[in-house]
Design an enzyme around this catalytic site. Structure first.
Site, PDB file in Angstrom:
ATOM      1  N   ASN A   1      -9.858  -3.893  -6.441  1.00 29.29           N
ATOM      2  CA  ASN A   1      -9.615  -2.895  -7.297  1.00 29.29           C
ATOM      3  C   ASN A   1      -9.493  -2.795  -8.638  1.00 29.29           C
ATOM      4  O   ASN A   1      -9.896  -1.359  -9.232  1.00 29.29           O
ATOM      5  CB  ASN A   1      -7.910  -3.263  -6.887  1.00 29.29           C
ATOM      6  CG  ASN A   1      -7.551  -3.462  -5.923  1.00 29.29           C
ATOM      7  OD1 ASN A   1      -6.255  -3.531  -5.646  1.00 29.29           O
ATOM      8  ND2 ASN A   1      -7.643  -2.053  -4.853  1.00 29.29           N
TER       9      ASN A   1
ATOM     10  N   ASP B   1       1.087  -1.194  -0.008  1.00 25.43           N
ATOM     11  CA  ASP B   1      -0.120  -0.007   0.088  1.00 25.43           C
ATOM     12  C   ASP B   1       0.627   1.176   0.126  1.00 25.43           C
ATOM     13  O   ASP B   1       1.760   1.016   0.703  1.00 25.43           O
ATOM     14  CB  ASP B   1      -1.207  -0.309   1.197  1.00 25.43           C
ATOM     15  CG  ASP B   1      -1.855   0.864   0.988  1.00 25.43           C
ATOM     16  OD1 ASP B   1      -2.647   1.242   0.189  1.00 25.43           O
ATOM     17  OD2 ASP B   1      -3.081   0.371   1.401  1.00 25.43           O
TER      18      ASP B   1
END
Ligand code: IPE
Ligand code: MG
Length: 210
Positions: A50, A2
């Site tokens: 995503n 991330d």
């Protein structure tokens, strides 16, 4: 992995530049991990959630996975065996384009003889989805639904339990990553964004298990 977007924003760069640097960092970190004699390294590259990101960003990330799985000379030089974990390509709702599927298959085949670190890339992966698919597999085989039966129906049953789970970029919570496999794992939370996750950061995580 991330923090690519925030890493880029902090430099006045587009998010895509952060993803590109994140991919470069995978190549760097794999080298470090091999030097540290790590047996299994699993990286969360792209989740089933995503796909809702802007199309241009998704396309860029797809291209980076093609590039990553295409680093065959480097991976073979390091003796790394590549695996992929994710929603099966033939699932009714799977979205992985053919060129990425091809790159994944090619990398797995071209590194299958390697006996060093096993690098597993999670792409179009979701932990809950994996568990649903495993439960469906247990049912379809008429097995009794013990933990061992579920383990046997995971996407990669040979993947060992997670020793240490790392969350980058200041996220102090569990994500949808290897939920079943992470039971009992140590967790390292770090503020470091993925593109800067280096040797020192890896060592801090390894301290939790050695
Ligand atoms: C991680 O970086 C890369 C992927 C999830 C593909 P992010 O894109 O989540 O970066 P932040 O969270 O916006 O900083
Ligand atoms: Mg993020």
């Amino acid at each position: 992995m991330d923090g690519n977007g925030r890493w880029a924003a902090a430099r006045g760069l587009p998010r895509t530049a952060g993803h590109s640097e994140g991919e470069e960092n995978i190549a760097r970190l794999v080298r470090v991990a091999v030097r540290r004699d790590i047996g299994w390294l699993t990286l969360f590259g792209f989740s089933t959630e995503n796909w809702v990101r802007p199309r241009t960003e998704v396309r860029h990330i797809l291209g980076l996975h093609e590039k990553l799985f295409g680093r065959l000379a480097e991976l073979n030089e390091l003796g790394v065996r590549v695996q992929w974990i994710g929603r099966p390509f033939d699932a009714p709702d799977a979205r992985t384009p053919r060129y990425v599927q091809r790159a994944i298959r090619k990398a797995i085949a071209a590194t299958s003889h390697n006996t060093g670190m096993v690098l597993t890339i999670a792409f179009d992966y979701g932990g809950r989805r994996e568990l649903c698919d495993a439960v469906a597999g247990v049912r379809a085989r008429g097995l009794p639904m013990t933990p061992e039966d579920i383990s046997s129906q995971l996407y990669l049953p040979e993947l060992p339990p997670v020793d240490v789970l790392v969350r980058t970029s200041g996220e102090r919570r569990v994500s949808n990553f290897l939920l079943w496999q992470s039971a009992g794992a140590a967790i390292r939370f770090t503020d470091c964004p993925w593109p800067e996750f280096d040797e020192h950061e890896l060592d801090r995580a390894l301290e939790l298990v050695t």
